[in-house]
Design a protein around this motif. Structure first.
Motif, PDB file in Angstrom:
ATOM      1  N   ASP A 138      -0.445  16.311  -4.658  1.00  0.00           N
ATOM      2  CA  ASP A 138      -0.459  16.531  -3.358  1.00  0.00           C
ATOM      3  C   ASP A 138      -0.886  16.198  -2.430  1.00  0.00           C
ATOM      4  O   ASP A 138      -2.311  16.248  -3.453  1.00  0.00           O
ATOM      5  CB  ASP A 138      -0.668  18.345  -4.258  1.00  0.00           C
ATOM      6  N   VAL A 139      -1.338  16.211  -1.212  1.00  0.00           N
ATOM      7  CA  VAL A 139      -2.061  16.063  -0.453  1.00  0.00           C
ATOM      8  C   VAL A 139      -2.215  16.944  -0.182  1.00  0.00           C
ATOM      9  O   VAL A 139      -2.076  17.947   0.884  1.00  0.00           O
ATOM     10  CB  VAL A 139      -1.820  14.756   0.614  1.00  0.00           C
ATOM     11  N   ILE A 140      -3.896  17.226  -0.273  1.00  0.00           N
ATOM     12  CA  ILE A 140      -4.244  19.149   0.389  1.00  0.00           C
ATOM     13  C   ILE A 140      -4.942  18.878   1.360  1.00  0.00           C
ATOM     14  O   ILE A 140      -4.459  19.446   2.122  1.00  0.00           O
ATOM     15  CB  ILE A 140      -5.430  19.235  -0.962  1.00  0.00           C
ATOM     16  N   ASN A 141      -5.178  17.934   1.693  1.00  0.00           N
ATOM     17  CA  ASN A 141      -6.371  16.988   3.827  1.00  0.00           C
ATOM     18  C   ASN A 141      -6.417  16.320   3.619  1.00  0.00           C
ATOM     19  O   ASN A 141      -6.099  15.093   2.955  1.00  0.00           O
ATOM     20  CB  ASN A 141      -7.282  17.935   3.268  1.00  0.00           C
ATOM     21  N   MET A 142      -6.001  15.471   5.249  1.00  0.00           N
ATOM     22  CA  MET A 142      -5.931  14.183   5.456  1.00  0.00           C
ATOM     23  C   MET A 142      -6.812  14.712   6.689  1.00  0.00           C
ATOM     24  O   MET A 142      -7.022  15.340   7.628  1.00  0.00           O
ATOM     25  CB  MET A 142      -4.275  13.865   5.284  1.00  0.00           C
ATOM     26  N   LEU A 143      -7.986  13.567   6.796  1.00  0.00           N
ATOM     27  CA  LEU A 143      -8.509  13.489   8.239  1.00  0.00           C
ATOM     28  C   LEU A 143      -8.501  11.650   8.608  1.00  0.00           C
ATOM     29  O   LEU A 143      -8.842  10.892   7.299  1.00  0.00           O
ATOM     30  CB  LEU A 143      -9.565  13.903   7.689  1.00  0.00           C
ATOM     31  N   SER A 144      -8.673  11.683   9.644  1.00  0.00           N
ATOM     32  CA  SER A 144      -8.746  10.185  10.381  1.00  0.00           C
ATOM     33  C   SER A 144     -10.144   9.974  10.523  1.00  0.00           C
ATOM     34  O   SER A 144     -11.051  10.525  10.828  1.00  0.00           O
ATOM     35  CB  SER A 144      -8.187   9.932  11.079  1.00  0.00           C
ATOM     36  N   THR A 145     -10.655   8.668  10.263  1.00  0.00           N
ATOM     37  CA  THR A 145     -11.861   7.751  10.829  1.00  0.00           C
ATOM     38  C   THR A 145     -12.274   7.301  11.941  1.00  0.00           C
ATOM     39  O   THR A 145     -11.215   6.729  12.808  1.00  0.00           O
ATOM     40  CB  THR A 145     -12.251   7.422   9.371  1.00  0.00           C
ATOM     41  N   ALA A 146     -13.327   6.802  12.164  1.00  0.00           N
ATOM     42  CA  ALA A 146     -13.779   6.524  13.518  1.00  0.00           C
ATOM     43  C   ALA A 146     -13.669   4.658  13.652  1.00  0.00           C
ATOM     44  O   ALA A 146     -12.377   4.432  14.430  1.00  0.00           O
ATOM     45  CB  ALA A 146     -14.655   6.222  13.944  1.00  0.00           C
ATOM     46  N   ALA A 154       1.168  -1.368  -0.192  1.00  0.00           N
ATOM     47  CA  ALA A 154       0.463   0.073  -0.091  1.00  0.00           C
ATOM     48  C   ALA A 154       0.813   1.098  -0.153  1.00  0.00           C
ATOM     49  O   ALA A 154       0.493   1.867  -1.015  1.00  0.00           O
ATOM     50  CB  ALA A 154      -0.801  -0.023   1.309  1.00  0.00           C
ATOM     51  N   GLU A 155       1.958   1.258   0.741  1.00  0.00           N
ATOM     52  CA  GLU A 155       2.626   2.285   1.156  1.00  0.00           C
ATOM     53  C   GLU A 155       3.189   2.379  -0.370  1.00  0.00           C
ATOM     54  O   GLU A 155       3.712   3.983  -0.524  1.00  0.00           O
ATOM     55  CB  GLU A 155       3.857   1.684   2.175  1.00  0.00           C
ATOM     56  N   ILE A 156       3.992   1.653  -1.175  1.00  0.00           N
ATOM     57  CA  ILE A 156       4.284   1.629  -2.582  1.00  0.00           C
ATOM     58  C   ILE A 156       3.369   2.198  -3.873  1.00  0.00           C
ATOM     59  O   ILE A 156       3.634   3.234  -4.493  1.00  0.00           O
ATOM     60  CB  ILE A 156       5.540   0.598  -2.940  1.00  0.00           C
ATOM     61  N   LEU A 157       2.092   1.790  -3.791  1.00  0.00           N
ATOM     62  CA  LEU A 157       1.277   1.653  -4.780  1.00  0.00           C
ATOM     63  C   LEU A 157       0.426   3.989  -4.492  1.00  0.00           C
ATOM     64  O   LEU A 157       0.681   4.181  -5.452  1.00  0.00           O
ATOM     65  CB  LEU A 157       0.287   1.087  -4.612  1.00  0.00           C
ATOM     66  N   LYS A 158       0.743   4.441  -3.174  1.00  0.00           N
ATOM     67  CA  LYS A 158       0.324   5.276  -2.901  1.00  0.00           C
ATOM     68  C   LYS A 158       0.732   6.425  -2.714  1.00  0.00           C
ATOM     69  O   LYS A 158       0.726   6.897  -3.909  1.00  0.00           O
ATOM     70  CB  LYS A 158      -0.421   5.755  -1.819  1.00  0.00           C
ATOM     71  N   ASP A 159       2.475   5.925  -3.440  1.00  0.00           N
ATOM     72  CA  ASP A 159       3.421   6.883  -4.056  1.00  0.00           C
ATOM     73  C   ASP A 159       3.478   6.979  -5.792  1.00  0.00           C
ATOM     74  O   ASP A 159       4.412   6.184  -6.062  1.00  0.00           O
ATOM     75  CB  ASP A 159       4.698   7.214  -3.294  1.00  0.00           C
ATOM     76  N   ARG A 160       2.865   7.057  -5.994  1.00  0.00           N
ATOM     77  CA  ARG A 160       1.835   6.890  -7.636  1.00  0.00           C
ATOM     78  C   ARG A 160       3.850   7.963  -8.335  1.00  0.00           C
ATOM     79  O   ARG A 160       4.182   7.286  -9.723  1.00  0.00           O
ATOM     80  CB  ARG A 160       0.461   7.777  -7.850  1.00  0.00           C
ATOM     81  N   PRO A 161       3.720   8.614  -8.052  1.00  0.00           N
ATOM     82  CA  PRO A 161       4.910   9.039  -8.987  1.00  0.00           C
ATOM     83  C   PRO A 161       5.883   8.790  -8.348  1.00  0.00           C
ATOM     84  O   PRO A 161       7.000   8.823 -10.051  1.00  0.00           O
ATOM     85  CB  PRO A 161       5.287  10.659  -8.176  1.00  0.00           C
ATOM     86  N   SER A 162       6.631   7.414  -7.770  1.00  0.00           N
ATOM     87  CA  SER A 162       7.623   6.781  -7.715  1.00  0.00           C
ATOM     88  C   SER A 162       7.745   5.587  -9.401  1.00  0.00           C
ATOM     89  O   SER A 162       8.378   5.425  -9.300  1.00  0.00           O
ATOM     90  CB  SER A 162       7.737   5.856  -6.410  1.00  0.00           C
ATOM     91  N   TRP A 163       6.653   5.276  -9.093  1.00  0.00           N
ATOM     92  CA  TRP A 163       6.617   4.339  -9.895  1.00  0.00           C
ATOM     93  C   TRP A 163       5.227   4.281 -11.442  1.00  0.00           C
ATOM     94  O   TRP A 163       5.613   3.845 -12.422  1.00  0.00           O
ATOM     95  CB  TRP A 163       5.530   2.829  -9.291  1.00  0.00           C
ATOM     96  N   TYR A 164       4.371   5.186 -11.600  1.00  0.00           N
ATOM     97  CA  TYR A 164       3.637   5.568 -12.957  1.00  0.00           C
ATOM     98  C   TYR A 164       4.927   6.469 -13.448  1.00  0.00           C
ATOM     99  O   TYR A 164       4.286   7.900 -13.168  1.00  0.00           O
ATOM    100  CB  TYR A 164       2.283   5.993 -11.731  1.00  0.00           C
TER     101      TYR A 164
END
Length: 837
Positions: free
Chosen positions: A241-249, A224-234
């Motif tokens: 750019d991650v504009i915002n992030m929030l956690s869920t319950a 998951a860590e690798i695939l989420k870093d899309r510019p490293s492989w695609y």
């Protein structure tokens, strides 16, 4: 394996028969193990030396030492084989699980289609019976609403975003493991233990979609860590750019992303996406990363449009990652996009409407990247040029990204367009921004000045007809002199202001004045990197003194049999102090097929630039059949970058336009020669193949052979087929000139294969180059005999191809070819039963 086991038994038998079997002490075993790791297969002298140097082994005879090493090697082989079989078994088990799941999904899809068919048949009958029903709530309309339910809009609050995320997860899973999309197997992809995985493409859905299932040797979190870093492989991804992030319950995370993709050619704008990404863990322990575009239908947060970008849509997509028994992960990948094909010229729309291209460029690229990282972790060996695989992968990614930047020329990176000279075939951009020059303004230790304070990019695109991209690009790689000025390579001269390079040069092959030094292949063998040495490059307006130039070069898609979206040749000048973080200013070519025929090209198609022969795929099929020559249309993009001083910009701009236009003209000439239309407009209609001149030469060759040898070179063939049969003759037939230093002027298919060259480059090869010293002595001693009596015979021997590879032949015959006036025209050779050594 059986041989190793037999060796173990034989070694034990010898020891027991001699009655001198020794039970080793732990200290002796430790000493022998230490020696084994130093030298697994010691010679007799080495074993005696071991006994002398290690007193603890003094009571063991040399023969028994030999048996111990023999048994130890046997156990090592058994251990490795057992480990390999266990790995294969784990992969087969995982693959079997995937196939069973795929079979279950297909059965559900069949049931669903049968139900739908029955439903629509019933509704059609009802509609026929009630033709007067004009209500908007009719059965057919109601059925359509049922198939495409409308979701209520959501707001931009955390609760609203979570609702969108949960919907995205449900829709993604229905595509990954359900029947929400009708999937068909990817053409040319067959599942198996050695395949990349199970790859499928969509049929009849909105946009383009692809799905893949595979096994990788990494844990789910790492995947998951690798695939989420899309510019490293695609490689088409410019930035995320991650504009915002929030956690869920429930322990998940929701991210708002802005992503930009490069345009593959200068003829189309780039794409961008405004996305929501949801990462969560399911009840069974599977990790899910799913994404979708945020648009007005969700009433969520918005992102304003960007200049030079077309806003595309990512429909619910993502990754389902499940831990695999015995280690590793089983991964399901879904990519589903609407790339807004309306925004590009009609001829390019297949690039944005093909699920196959999406699968190759994105879905399969993700699996390959994961497999490559897994292999790098398990086999961290140093490869070509002293680099580890990860470093070489980073270099190739750097080359590809730099070329994409040159093709796109974004204004936010400092690129601005120069005025046209009245002809819009070549676009010139210049970049002198501090951010761009910060990386490339450095001085060489040999005292030469810095490279420059600006970069000029000359780029162009053109449409090619009926040219296999892999073959055209392979020609450009192997025959640089055909498209670059051999005396003044303006690109190398203007792009590098350095003295002779001190780069260590390993052994490599050579192509017409350029030395190829291979570095590494990817695990899929679909791309490779190499260092190219251009010897004694000339100067351009005193920018550089004649010297050797080194280029770092990336080649992709040169194998016609591989599944590939495009063929690329990207290169950048480097100097002796080159390292992974050195600045790279790449240039090169990209050829993208525009239709589905791109995988049909023949691996044996000849790079024929001078002949108008009716040469078919693998020498057997007429090229009038378009299916034998790959894609009927493709687009080539050329981009060359030149580092220069600002005061020289006007001169460099003139040079760059002239240079790129000369490249375009050369490529068009090459493409015309490779196109089947070049082999005659009447191909396949029964008319004699080739030009009258070629047919005449073939007739002279056969007549002269009959005259001097008293036999037929071609058996029982009508005169109208002479050229075609001569071309496909199994023996190598070559003609050379009657000059003081004879050079080759013609060769049939077998002759070109033997010399590993093309007809256009054939004239660069002299007769003496293909023989070794003894062969040259024999040839020159007997060559006058050809002119006097008309022929000579050479015993079997060894000659060399243009690549320096030795070629053995059973025997060779040379004869004088005369024209209709009985004047000597050339000398013809035939090499019988030749093969590479």
């Amino acid at each position: 394996m059986m041989a190793a086991t037999s060796a173990c038994k034989e070694g034990t038998k010898i020891a027991m028969d001699n009655g001198k079997y020794v039970r080793y002490t732990p200290e002796q075993v430790e000493a022998l193990e230490r020696l084994y790791h130093e030298c697994p297969k010691p010679s007799s002298m080495r074993r005696q030396q071991l006994i002398r140097e290690c007193p603890i082994l003094s009571n063991i005879e040399p023969k028994q030492i030999k048996v111990w090493f023999q048994n130890r090697r046997c156990r090592e082989k058994q251990r490795k084989e057992a480990s390999r079989l266990q790995a294969v078994n784990r992969k087969l088990t995982a693959m079997n699980k995937l196939l069973m799941e795929e079979n279950d999904r297909l059965q559900k899809q069949v049931s669903h289609l049968v139900y739908e068919n029955s439903y629509f048949r019933q509704q059609t009958q009802n509609t026929t019976l009630a033709t007067t029903d004009t209500s908007c709530d009719s059965a057919v309309t109601s059925g359509q609403h049922h198939l495409t339910p409308q979701h209520p809009p959501k707001d931009a609050s955390p609760a609203g975003l979570l609702s969108i995320a949960e919907e995205t997860l449900t829709e993604f899973l229905s595509k990954a493991t359900g029947t929400a999309v009708e999937w068909v197997q990817m053409p040319g992809m067959k599942p198996g233990p050695d395949s990349i995985g199970i790859v499928a493409i969509s049929h009849g859905c909105t946009g383009v979609a692809a799905r893949a299932c595979g096994l990788v040797g990494l844990d789910p979190t790492r995947v998951a860590e690798i695939l989420k870093d899309r510019p490293s492989w695609y490689r088409d991804c410019r930035a995320v750019d991650v504009i915002n992030m929030l956690s869920t319950a429930n322990g998940g995370t929701i991210e708002l992303l802005y992503m930009q993709l490069y345009a593959p050619t200068t003829l189309a704008p780039a794409r961008d996406f405004w996305l929501l990404r949801y990462t969560s863990v399911m009840e069974d322990g599977s990790l899910v990363v799913c994404e979708r575009s945020l648009n007005n239908t969700q009433n969520g947060p918005s992102m304003p449009p960007a200049v030079n970008f077309v806003r595309a849509e990512l429909l619910p997509s993502g990754y389902l990652i499940r831990p695999c028994e015995g280690g590793g992960s089983i991964i399901h990948i879904v990519d589903h996009m609407d790339l807004e094909p309306w925004s590009v010229p009609e001829v390019l729309r297949p690039l944005y409407e093909s699920s196959t291209l999406l699968a190759q460029k994105t879905t399969m690229a993700a699996l390959r990247h994961l497999r490559q990282i897994s292999q790098e972790i398990s086999q961290p060996n140093v490869t070509g040029w002293g680099r580890r695989p990860a470093a070489l992968r980073a270099l190739s990614h750097k080359l590809s990204k730099g070329f994409n930047e040159a093709v796109n020329g974004f204004t936010d990176e400092g690129w601005s367009m120069l005025e046209s000279d009245g002809i819009d075939d070549v676009t010139l951009l210049v970049n002198s921004s501090p951010g761009k020059m910060m990386d490339i303004n450095f001085s060489y230790s040999n005292g030469f000045p810095s490279m420059g304070n600006a970069v000029l990019c000359a780029k162009a695109s053109m449409l090619l007809q009926n040219v296999p991209p892999a073959i055209l690009l392979r020609f450009l790689r192997e025959h640089r002199s055909e498209w670059a000025d051999s005396g003044i390579d303006a690109y190398s001269a203007a792009a590098v202001k350095a003295g002779p390079c001190s780069l260590p040069v390993p052994q490599g092959g050579s192509f017409g004045g350029q030395v190829i030094l291979p570095l590494a292949h990817t695990i899929e063998h679909e791309e490779f990197m190499e260092v190219v040495k251009l010897e004694n490059v000339g100067h351009y307006q005193d920018m550089i003194m004649p010297s050797d130039i080194f280029l770092l070069q990336l080649c992709t898609g040169v194998d016609e049999n591989a599944v590939s979206t495009c063929a690329e040749l990207i290169f950048a000048p480097i100097d002796g102090s080159f390292s992974e973080d050195s600045p790279i200013i790449p240039s090169g070519f990209r050829i993208i097929p525009l239709d589905s025929g791109m995988d049909a090209s023949s691996p044996n198609r000849t790079l024929d630039l001078a002949s108008t022969l009716e040469v078919g795929a693998a020498g057997n099929r007429a090229t009038g059949d378009k299916s034998s020559c790959g894609s009927t249309k493709s687009v080539m993009t050329i981009a060359f970058q030149f580092v220069h001083e600002m005061q020289l910009q006007e001169n460099v701009a003139i040079m760059a336009r002239q240079y790129v236009r000369s490249i375009i003209a050369s490529v068009q000439r090459v493409a015309l020669a490779l196109s089947p239309s070049f082999f005659g407009s009447h191909a396949g209609l029964g008319s004699p193949p080739g030009t009258p001149e070629a047919q005449t030469l073939a007739r002279w060759i056969c007549q002269s052979y009959r005259c001097y040898m008293g036999d037929e070179l071609l058996k029982h063939e009508g005169s109208e087929f002479i050229l075609k049969v001569l071309w496909h003759h199994t023996d190598a037939v070559l003609c050379c000139s009657l000059k003081a230093l004879p050079v080759f002027t013609f060769a049939n298919q077998a002759g070109l294969d033997m010399l590993e060259t093309t007809l256009v480059s054939l004239q660069d090869i002299s007769l003496e180059k293909i023989f070794d010293e003894n062969g040259r002595k024999t040839l020159f001693a007997e060559f006058p005999q050809v002119m006097q009596q008309g022929f000579m015979c050479l015993q079997g021997g060894i000659c060399l191809s243009s690549m320096g590879r030795p070629v053995s032949y059973e025997r060779a015959v040379a004869w004088k070819v005369v024209n209709d006036e009985e004047n000597a025209h050339c000398i013809c050779f035939t090499f019988i039963n030749w093969s590479f050594v």
